[in-house]
Write an enzyme that holds these catalytic residues in place. Structure first.
Site, PDB file in Angstrom:
ATOM      1  N   SER A   1       0.842  -1.187   0.000  1.00 14.62           N
ATOM      2  CA  SER A   1       0.000   0.000   0.000  1.00 14.62           C
ATOM      3  C   SER A   1       0.885   1.248   0.000  1.00 14.62           C
ATOM      4  O   SER A   1       1.653   1.454  -0.931  1.00 14.62           O
ATOM      5  CB  SER A   1      -0.965  -0.048   1.180  1.00 14.62           C
ATOM      6  OG  SER A   1      -1.983   0.908   1.043  1.00 14.62           O
TER       7      SER A   1
ATOM      8  N   HIS B   1      -8.434  -4.737  -1.056  1.00 11.47           N
ATOM      9  CA  HIS B   1      -7.151  -4.210  -0.607  1.00 11.47           C
ATOM     10  C   HIS B   1      -6.390  -5.206   0.267  1.00 11.47           C
ATOM     11  O   HIS B   1      -5.166  -5.254   0.228  1.00 11.47           O
ATOM     12  CB  HIS B   1      -7.379  -2.911   0.167  1.00 11.47           C
ATOM     13  CG  HIS B   1      -6.126  -2.135   0.415  1.00 11.47           C
ATOM     14  ND1 HIS B   1      -5.388  -1.557  -0.598  1.00 11.47           N
ATOM     15  CD2 HIS B   1      -5.475  -1.828   1.567  1.00 11.47           C
ATOM     16  CE1 HIS B   1      -4.340  -0.929  -0.083  1.00 11.47           C
ATOM     17  NE2 HIS B   1      -4.374  -1.083   1.230  1.00 11.47           N
TER      18      HIS B   1
ATOM     19  N   ASP C   1      -9.907  -3.593  -5.258  1.00 15.17           N
ATOM     20  CA  ASP C   1      -9.294  -2.728  -4.249  1.00 15.17           C
ATOM     21  C   ASP C   1      -9.875  -1.319  -4.377  1.00 15.17           C
ATOM     22  O   ASP C   1      -9.798  -0.694  -5.431  1.00 15.17           O
ATOM     23  CB  ASP C   1      -7.777  -2.699  -4.461  1.00 15.17           C
ATOM     24  CG  ASP C   1      -7.032  -2.098  -3.280  1.00 15.17           C
ATOM     25  OD1 ASP C   1      -7.640  -1.310  -2.531  1.00 15.17           O
ATOM     26  OD2 ASP C   1      -5.845  -2.407  -3.123  1.00 15.17           O
TER      27      ASP C   1
END
Length: 811
Positions: free
Chosen positions: A639, A776, A744
């Site tokens: 991320s 995600h 996501d």
């Protein structure tokens, strides 16, 4: 490489179509050939995704045996049939069971038999859920998930009488949850459904549901009220957060006297309250919002502490209005009626202002001081005086004890004291007499002199277990003892119960690691590395004690954003790396919160490059001292940590043999320029606003991984050669392995797809694995997650040249 590996590498990568589009802001034009990938429903993109997945599978096929070995190693350490320690709440003991072969936990409960009994019942973990007399199965996710490729629980709330369950489920991976109301005993569901929302909660009597609605940009912005038994179409809006920088949510206060709306951006927060006795009333701010100030509030009582034995009601306010690393004020509500202001009451704990942007408001010259300068305030509890990087994380007041959470020297800490002593100190204006909670020693554990020290000439630091510690499982105000959990990188978690009245500390559960695992075989060490600007960066090193040598393969992992700390934690998957002689390194880079607010401030917005520089400088230091081998170093981040991976690949490609980037935020500038995208406006406080600020635009343009990645330059031989933005040839670039998910909603799949397409077009070695159903957090189900991490670790181990177990690690 073996002949087989050479053959795998020779398989041609998919060629993504190039359809140029221009991005033109602040007199800068960027030509983007892959922006068309934003339309994830297009047939062209679906085919490209299928081609990339097929390409990755073909390239990774030779690692199948290694993946299988890793999975069996992982599984050999796990006690698959197990259960959590029961937690008492509202007349029941709640716990979760896991069963061998089952993907998900089963939520269960037993009724409390004696109101005065706070000792958790002894339960046979090997029994099937529901077999034990009196045991109720609240939710079996294995049954619920049967018809879904993706299944994740997004919230569970149970009415105070234990009759009703409010359950939220995501079956797409987009973090929009469908909530239903279910009668636990019968399984009957009420007709009302709350679809595609963020979260929901009952009032304690379960007569009302309050829930949070998401806007088109995935921002929780609207609170609605529903009266159970009525049509959802008649629900009422009770709060709208119109400022697009802010998120909002709702819950019930710990003392169950108030409904609480919390709303906040990255730098500002506000709390609105409503008595649960008046659920159809109007919410009012506890303290009005002030730009740049974060606060939270809770209520408690010092029972019988008044001069005539009366209760003393208090408000406990946690805020950074007068101290950037937060302080805790306690307001005697007998002497001070509403309205309240930040700073009211008695300050009982405060953090260090050193290195913080607003530190001078606390101590003149504090903002220019090193973050690690020892801080001393005479009003603080004694154990907080002289601490480095002191940040106050929170406080909890229960009927019998008070727990204080804080950070010091880059690690989480916990302190506790009895409630009666806290009342006495408060009413007499003394510093509170907290005592540190420290993990009990491990029998027969090594001492620092027993541990082979890495060759780190010029580095400071010492060997020793690096612990994370904090309270957990204390939902009841009346519980007589405090539960706390600790873990280290190599010592599995232990759940303890501490009685502040007599100091008794009871072990409730120790995480079981099978397969002959002994934490004494592994060492962990904190060292401090000086970055290029002189700041000292804490680094955690983990390794097998018998594997310490020079030029080790190294797995280095980082995050460094949102003031999130990368704290020590045990991982079974990590054992397969350590048992192959890998050095596991965690640079606690700026942008995280390890050393408090200043650490965060110095790694965001126009200081974001410190995050990348810290990571590179730590990597270089560990390599240059001879401890780690650049040709056998793999980096990993996910991320915002994936942004870190993309940035360091461009900044210092010679330092890494491979980089694994999970759901990576690699097209950061494009995303931050589009306020219609999920999270963009709320993220401007984190990254800067390049849409309206030319300086922020130029700063991000200089580091955003996608547009700074190598690009193809056709050569006379017809092949594509990689060059940098300035036209210089790329001499070396790490192998890249990327994971992402089609659904996501935080880092859109277009970002990693574009990045990989650009790298592949430049003739570089880049693979991407795309989860078609997940979001995600990747796939769901524990066996699926285990296989995924083994898939990723197999790639990393090959890149490090560390596929074989050490002889000493063979069981």
């Amino acid at each position: 490489m073996t002949n087989e590996q050479n053959a795998q590498a020779a398989i041609p990568a998919p060629q993504a179509a190039r359809i140029d589009s221009e991005r033109n802001f602040h007199d800068d034009v960027f030509v983007d050939p892959y922006e068309w990938m934003r339309d994830k429903e297009s047939p062209r993109l679906k085919q490209y995704v299928a081609d990339e997945n097929a390409y990755t599978e073909s390239r990774m096929a030779h690692l199948g045996p290694l993946r299988d070995r890793l999975f069996e190693e992982f599984r050999s350490h796990v006690q698959e049939t197990d259960m959590s320690v029961p937690t008492r709440m509202d007349g029941y003991w709640y716990y979760a069971r896991t069963q061998e072969g089952k993907q998900y936990a089963v939520q269960c409960r037993l009724p409390v038999c004696d109101e005065d009994d706070w000792n958790p019942p002894e339960i046979d973990a090997t029994q099937r859920p529901g077999e034990l007399e009196g045991e109720q199965v609240i939710l079996d996710a294995n049954v619920e998930a049967q018809s879904h490729d993706f299944y994740r629980i997004g919230g569970m709330d149970i009415s105070k009488d234990g009759r009703w369950l409010l359950l939220g489920v995501d079956t797409n991976g987009d973090e929009r949850y469908d909530f239903t109301i279910r009668e636990i005993a019968t399984g009957r569901e009420l007709p009302e459904r709350f679809e595609g929302i963020a979260a929901a909660c009952f009032t304690p009597d379960a007569r009302y549901v309050f829930y949070t609605v998401l806007d088109e940009a995935q921002r929780p912005w609207l609170i609605r009220r529903h009266k159970v038994g009525t049509d959802v179409a008649d629900d009422v809006d009770v709060y709208r957060e119109e400022d697009e920088r802010f998120w909002t949510g709702i819950g019930v206060s710990f003392d169950e006297r108030h409904l609480v709306i919390g709303t906040g951006s990255k730098t500002t927060s506000e709390v609105l309250m409503l008595p649960v006795s008046d659920p159809e009333g109007e919410f009012t701010p506890f303290i009005p919002r002030r730009e740049g100030v974060e606060y939270d509030v809770s209520f408690a009582t010092f029972e019988g502490a008044g001069e005539r034995g009366e209760d003393v009601p208090v408000a406990v306010v946690y805020h950074n209005a007068t101290n950037p690393n937060f302080e805790i004020d306690v307001i005697d509500m007998r002497a001070h009626a509403a309205p309240y202001a930040l700073g009211d009451g008695t300050m009982i704990a405060c953090g260090s202002p050193y290195g913080c942007e607003l530190g001078d408001a606390v101590i003149e010259g504090a903002s220019a001081m090193p973050v690690g300068t020892p801080f001393d305030d005479p009003r603080n509890p004694q154990l907080l005086r002289g601490v480095r990087g002191l940040a106050i994380d929170g406080i909890a007041l229960h009927r019998h004890f008070v727990a204080l959470s804080y950070r010091a020297d880059g690690l989480p800490r916990l302190a506790v004291m009895g409630k009666d002593a806290a009342a006495d100190d408060f009413l007499h204006g003394r510093p509170w007499r907290f005592e540190a909670v420290t993990p009990p020693a491990l029998d027969g554990d090594w001492t620092p002199r027993d541990v082979p020290a890495p060759a780190l000439d010029g580095f400071d630091g010492e060997a020793g277990r690096l612990y994370s510690i904090g309270t957990t499982g204390n939902p009841s105000y009346d519980a007589p003892r405090m539960r706390y959990l600790f873990t280290s990188y190599t010592r599995p978690g232990e759940l303890h119960e501490l009685d502040t009245r007599d100091g008794a500390d009871v072990l409730l559960k120790e995480a079981t690691v099978l397969g002959g695992y002994d934490p004494r075989d592994y060492a962990e060490r904190r060292v401090w590395v000086t970055a290029r600007d002189g700041e000292r960066i804490p680094v955690s090193l983990v390794y097998r004690r018998d594997a310490m040598r020079g030029r080790m393969p190294m797995f280095v992992i980082g995050y460094g954003a949102y003031e999130i700390s990368s704290d020590p934690g045990f991982s079974i998957a990590r054992l397969s790396l350590l048992d192959r002689g890998v050095l596991y390194a965690v640079p606690h880079v700026r942008g995280g919160g390890e050393m408090g607010r200043a650490w965060y401030e110095n790694g965001r917005r126009l200081r974001k490059k410190h995050t990348f520089e810290d990571f590179v400088d730590v990597t270089a230091a560990l390599q240059d001292c001879g401890l780690a081998d650049p040709a056998r170093t793999v980096a990993n981040g996910g991320s915002a940590g994936g942004l870190l991976m993309g940035a360091v690949a461009n900044m210092a490609p010679e330092r890494y043999a491979g980089i694994e980037a999970d759901v990576p935020f690699v097209d950061a500038l494009t995303t931050m320029l589009d306020p219609s995208l999920p999270l963009t406006v709320t993220e401007w406080d984190e990254w800067g606003d390049p849409l309206h600020d030319a300086e922020a635009y130029r700063y991000m343009r200089d580091y955003s991984p996608y547009e700074n990645a190598p690009m193809p330059e056709p050569a006379a031989d017809g092949a594509a050669h990689a060059v940098w933005r300035d036209g210089e040839a790329v001499a070396r670039y790490p192998k890249i392995f990327v994971t992402t998910s089609m659904n996501d909603s935080r880092v859109l799949v277009v970002e990693p797809l574009k990045w990989v397409a650009r790298l592949q077009a430049a003739g570089l070695d880049a693979l991407i694995r795309i989860e078609v159903e997940a979001g995600h957090g990747g796939g769901t189900g524990r066996y699926k997650q285990w296989r995924d991490v083994c898939y990723e670790n197999a790639w990393c181990l090959e890149a490090m040249g560390a596929e074989e177990l050490l002889e000493s690690a063979v069981r």
